[in-house]
Design an enzyme around this catalytic site. Structure first.
Site, short mmCIF file in Angstrom:
data_model
loop_
_atom_site.label_atom_id
_atom_site.label_comp_id
_atom_site.label_asym_id
_atom_site.label_seq_id
_atom_site.Cartn_x
_atom_site.Cartn_y
_atom_site.Cartn_z
N GLY A 20 38.94 52.60 29.15
CA GLY A 20 39.26 51.25 28.67
C GLY A 20 38.79 51.05 27.24
O GLY A 20 37.61 51.19 26.94
N THR A 21 39.70 50.71 26.35
CA THR A 21 39.34 50.51 24.94
C THR A 21 39.92 49.21 24.42
O THR A 21 40.32 49.10 23.27
CB THR A 21 39.84 51.69 24.07
OG1 THR A 21 41.27 51.74 24.19
CG2 THR A 21 39.24 53.00 24.49
N GLY A 22 39.95 48.19 25.29
CA GLY A 22 40.45 46.88 24.88
C GLY A 22 39.37 46.05 24.19
O GLY A 22 38.51 46.59 23.50
N GLY A 23 39.41 44.73 24.38
CA GLY A 23 38.47 43.82 23.71
C GLY A 23 37.02 44.18 23.98
O GLY A 23 36.19 44.21 23.07
N LYS A 131 34.96 42.93 37.37
CA LYS A 131 34.67 42.05 38.51
C LYS A 131 35.33 42.52 39.80
O LYS A 131 34.80 42.28 40.88
CB LYS A 131 35.22 40.65 38.23
CG LYS A 131 34.40 39.79 37.33
CD LYS A 131 34.96 38.38 37.25
CE LYS A 131 36.18 38.30 36.36
NZ LYS A 131 35.91 38.49 34.94
N LEU A 165 24.89 37.48 29.46
CA LEU A 165 23.72 36.71 29.93
C LEU A 165 23.03 37.43 31.08
O LEU A 165 23.70 38.03 31.92
CB LEU A 165 24.17 35.31 30.40
CG LEU A 165 24.83 34.42 29.35
CD1 LEU A 165 25.34 33.13 30.01
CD2 LEU A 165 23.87 34.10 28.22
N GLY A 220 43.10 31.85 21.76
CA GLY A 220 42.77 33.11 22.42
C GLY A 220 41.72 32.97 23.51
O GLY A 220 41.14 33.97 23.96
N ASP A 234 38.97 33.47 38.98
CA ASP A 234 37.92 34.13 38.19
C ASP A 234 36.53 33.59 38.58
O ASP A 234 35.59 34.37 38.75
CB ASP A 234 38.21 33.88 36.70
CG ASP A 234 37.06 34.31 35.81
OD1 ASP A 234 36.88 35.53 35.64
OD2 ASP A 234 36.34 33.43 35.30
N LYS A 238 33.32 35.51 40.65
CA LYS A 238 31.92 35.57 40.20
C LYS A 238 30.97 35.04 41.28
O LYS A 238 29.90 35.61 41.51
CB LYS A 238 31.77 34.79 38.90
CG LYS A 238 32.45 35.51 37.73
CD LYS A 238 32.60 34.63 36.50
CE LYS A 238 33.27 35.41 35.36
NZ LYS A 238 33.73 34.52 34.29
#
Lengths: 376, 376
Positions: A20-23, A131, A165, A220, A234, A238
Site C-alpha cells: 500500500g502506497t496511498g495517502g 480497520k 492518537l 478532501g 467507520d 472503531k
C-alpha cells in the site's frame, strides 16, 4: 547461568515488507526512511531491511532478500517490471526470509486482512492501520490472535482507531494493569467531526447540511462517495475494535444499532455526485435536529459509546452542552473518553487530529518501532 | 541460519525487587499481584519472581532468590527481622541473581535515584515514578542513560509526569517517528489543579486562597507541608523531564524561571502549620490576581510550558479564556497539550487524574509489563 549462543546477524536483522502506497503508505515510507537513518547512527540497533514494496498493480522485491534502497522508492516501484505476487506467494516469500519479518499493511483491503492469519502463523508480525482486519467477523478476529499467539508473532494496529492518537495502547495499559472499563465514548470520525463542527458550531452559526457535506468533500475530508462516511460504519468499526479489545464479543460492526445519516431515499442512487445533487432536498430534516438541540441550549454531534455493564454499543446523533469537550471540538479532531474504576470521577481523555496521512502513518511507524524492539 | 541455544529457564524467569511501600508502592504491590495471577493463566509468559521488598527500615529478601509470596506481603515485611541492606548491597544482591532483574523504585528518594547508574550498569532495569532521578542535575541524567545504553538495561518512568496518563510514551512516539515538537503546555500538578479549580472556578465563585489551601491539605491533596506544592518545584521537575526527553539540555529544575506561590515573608517559617496560620494575611494578593483575570473575562491557572524554538521554559500563573480546556479542568486533573509539526492546527491533548496512588501505580505497572515483554 544458561548457555546462550546467538549469532548477531540473525537477531540483529529485521526484514520489512510494505503493502500500500496511498495517502498513509506514502507518508509511512517517508517516516520509515527517517527511522532507518536514525538507526544508522546507533549501530547497536537492529538493521532494518526493506525487502518488498507493493501496491495494487506493482511490486518491487529481491529474491535474495537484499535490501531495497529507500531513496526514490516510488519511482523505482512505478518502473518495476516484476511480476506481481499474489498474497500466498508473498507469505511464502516472507516466511522463507533468513530472519524475523514484519508486514506493514497500509491498505484498507479486506482481502489482505483476510490473509493475516496466514502471515501470522508463519511468524510474520503485522503492523497496520487497516480497520477491516479487526472489525469484520469475530471469526477473523479469533483467527488473527490465535495465529499470533501460537507463533509468537506480534500484531499492532494503533492507527485503526484515532489515527496516531494513543488510544489502543492506553486501553491496553488500563486493562493489563487491572483497571475496569466502565464506558468509552467520543467522536471517532475525523470526517463527521469536521462536518458537525461546521454544521452546528457552539457559537450558533453554521451552514446548511448539504452545503457542509459538499464543502467537506471538496476539501478532501470525505471518502470519494460521502455516503461511506455518513453511513456510520467507520465509527461502528472503531467501536467494534475497542469493545473487542476490552473483552466484549462483538459479532460484527453491524450487530448493534448504527444511525445512518443517509436519507433512505438516497441509499440507492448511483454515485456520490448524484447523492450530493439530491441531498439539499433533505436539509430540512437535519435543520430540525440542529434546532431541537439549540432549543435545549445544546449542539448535536455524531458520537459512539460502549457501556460495559450493559454491553451496549451505540453509534449516532447525540446532543451535548456547549461546554462539553465533545461540543467544543475543532476541525477534524477526535476525542475519546475512558471512564474506568480508576478514572471514574473525571475520565481519561485523549484528543487530537483523528485523520490525515501523516498522523495515521505516525501510529503505524510508532507500532513498527515497538515491534522491532520486541523482536530484537 | 544462526545457531541459537537458549535455556528456557534463563530467559523465561524475571526477578523483581520493589523499594517503597507508601501510597504508590502499596497500590503497585496490589497491581503486581494482579498481573502475576493473570500471567499464571498464560504459561508461555515469563515467570515473575518477587525477590526483594523494602521500605526505609524494613526488608524482606531471600539469598537463594526464591520467590517471596505476594499474599500479606506487608505483614510479612513488618514482621521481618532481616538486617536492612544498604543500596550497594542491594546492587550486589540483584546483580548476582541468576536471570534478568528489574528494580521498581516507588520512593521519591534522591538517594535511591543517585544510585540508578550503579544498578543500570549491572544490567538491572529500572521502573519508577521517582521524578528526582530525571529532573535533578544533568550529570545524573547523562549517567543514567549512558549506563543503560552500555548494559542494555531498560529505564521506564511514565509516572514521573502525569501519573498514569500516557504522557512520556506519547512524547516518545512523536519524537521517534520524526515529528517536531513546537510547544508543550499544560497543568502538571494535581494539587495546584485542584487548588485553582476551587479558588477560581469558571462559574466565578470560589473561596479565599488560604481557605482553599487549608481545605486541600485537609483533603490530603497537598504534601504534608503545602509549601512543597506551592513553590512550583514539582511542576518545574516535570517540565525538566519533558524538555530533556525532547532534546533540550536543562541543567537543573531551577535553571529557568519558576513562579513560587509562597509569600516571601513565609518562606522561612518553621513548619507547614505555622505557614497555614499566617497565610490569610496574604489573601488580598491572590484575590487581586483572581479579580484581574476576571476583569479580562478570564480565570487564573498555574501552568507550565516549553517553547522549543526559543528553548524557553516557564512555570507560573497565567490567565485563560473560560472556554479554554485548561480553564475548564475539574478536580485534580492534569491536562497536557503537545503542539507539533503534525498536530499544529490543534494540539494532541491528554487529560485526566494526575495524582493518586492507584493511577500513579498504574503507570508503574504498565511500564513494568513493557519492560518484562522487552526482556523476555
Amino acid at each position: 547461568m544458561a548457555q546462550t549462543v546467538i549469532s548477531s546477524s540473525s537477531f540483529r536483522q529485521i526484514y520489512i515488507a510494505v503493502i500500500g502506497t496511498g495517502g498513509v503508505g506514502s507518508r509511512f515510507l517517508a517516516q520509515l526512511e527517517y527511522i532507518s537513518k536514525q538507526r544508522c547512527e546507533h549501530p547497536s540497533s537492529p538493521k532494518l531491511s526493506l525487502v518488498l514494496v507493493s501496491r495494487s498493480s506493482k511490486i518491487l522485491y529481491d529474491e535474495e532478500y537484499n535490501k531495497l534502497p529507500f531513496e526514490n522508492i516510488y519511482v523505482r516501484l512505478e518502473n518495476s517490471q516484476q511480476k506481481i505476487l499474489k498474497l500466498p506467494e508473498i507469505v511464502d516469500y516472507l516466511s522463507a526470509a533468513p530472519s524475523k519479518t514484519i508486514l506493514v499493511d497500509n491498505t484498507s483491503s479486506q482481502e489482505v486482512a483476510d490473509f493475516y492469519p496466514r502471515f501470522l502463523e508463519k511468524g510474520i508480525s503485522i503492523v497496520t492501520p487497516n480497520k477491516k482486519a479487526f472489525s469484520s467477523s469475530i471469526e477473523l478476529w479469533k483467527d488473527i490472535f490465535s495465529a499470533a499467539s501460537n507463533s509468537g508473532a506480534q500484531v499492532y494496529h494503533e492507527s485503526s482507531v484515532g489515527a496516531g492518537l494513543p488510544i489502543l495502547s492506553t486501553l491496553n495499559d488500563l486493562i493489563e494493569t487491572g483497571d475496569e472499563i466502565i464506558k468509552i465514548e467520543g467522536v471517532f470520525s475525523g470526517t463527521l467531526s469536521f462536518l458537525f463542527n461546521s454544521f452546528a458550531p457552539v457559537n450558533g452559526n453554521g451552514g446548511k447540511w448539504s452545503t457542509e457535506v459538499t464543502n467537506a468533500k471538496n476539501l478532501g475530508y470525505t471518502e470519494p462517495d460521502p455516503r461511506d462516511d455518513l453511513n456510520g460504519l467507520d465509527v461502528a468499526r472503531k467501536l467494534t475494535i475497542l469493545a473487542r479489545l476490552a473483552g466484549l464479543t462483538v459479532e460484527s460492526p453491524t450487530s448493534f444499532p448504527v444511525q445512518s445519516l443517509i436519507p433512505k431515499e438516497l441509499e440507492n442512487v448511483v454515485d456520490g455526485n448524484e447523492f450530493l445533487q439530491k441531498l439539499p432536498k433533505f436539509d430540512a430534516q437535519m435543520e430540525q435536529i440542529k434546532v431541537a438541540a439549540e432549543n435545549e441550549g445544546k449542539v448535536v454531534r455524531f458520537v459512539g459509546s460502549i457501556s460495559f455493564a450493559t454491553k451496549e454499543i451505540k453509534v449516532g446523533l447525540h446532543n451535548f452542552d456547549r461546554s462539553n469537550p465533545i461540543a467544543m471540538l475543532k476541525g477534524s479532531d477526535n476525542i475519546i473518553s475512558f471512564y474506568t474504576k480508576r478514572y471514574r470521577d473525571s475520565p481519561l481523555i485523549i484528543q487530537g487530529a483523528g485523520a490525515g496521512g501523516d498522523v495515521t502513518a505516525m501510529g503505524v511507524t510508532g507500532d513498527l518501532i515497538k515491534v522491532i524492539k520486541y523482536l530484537s
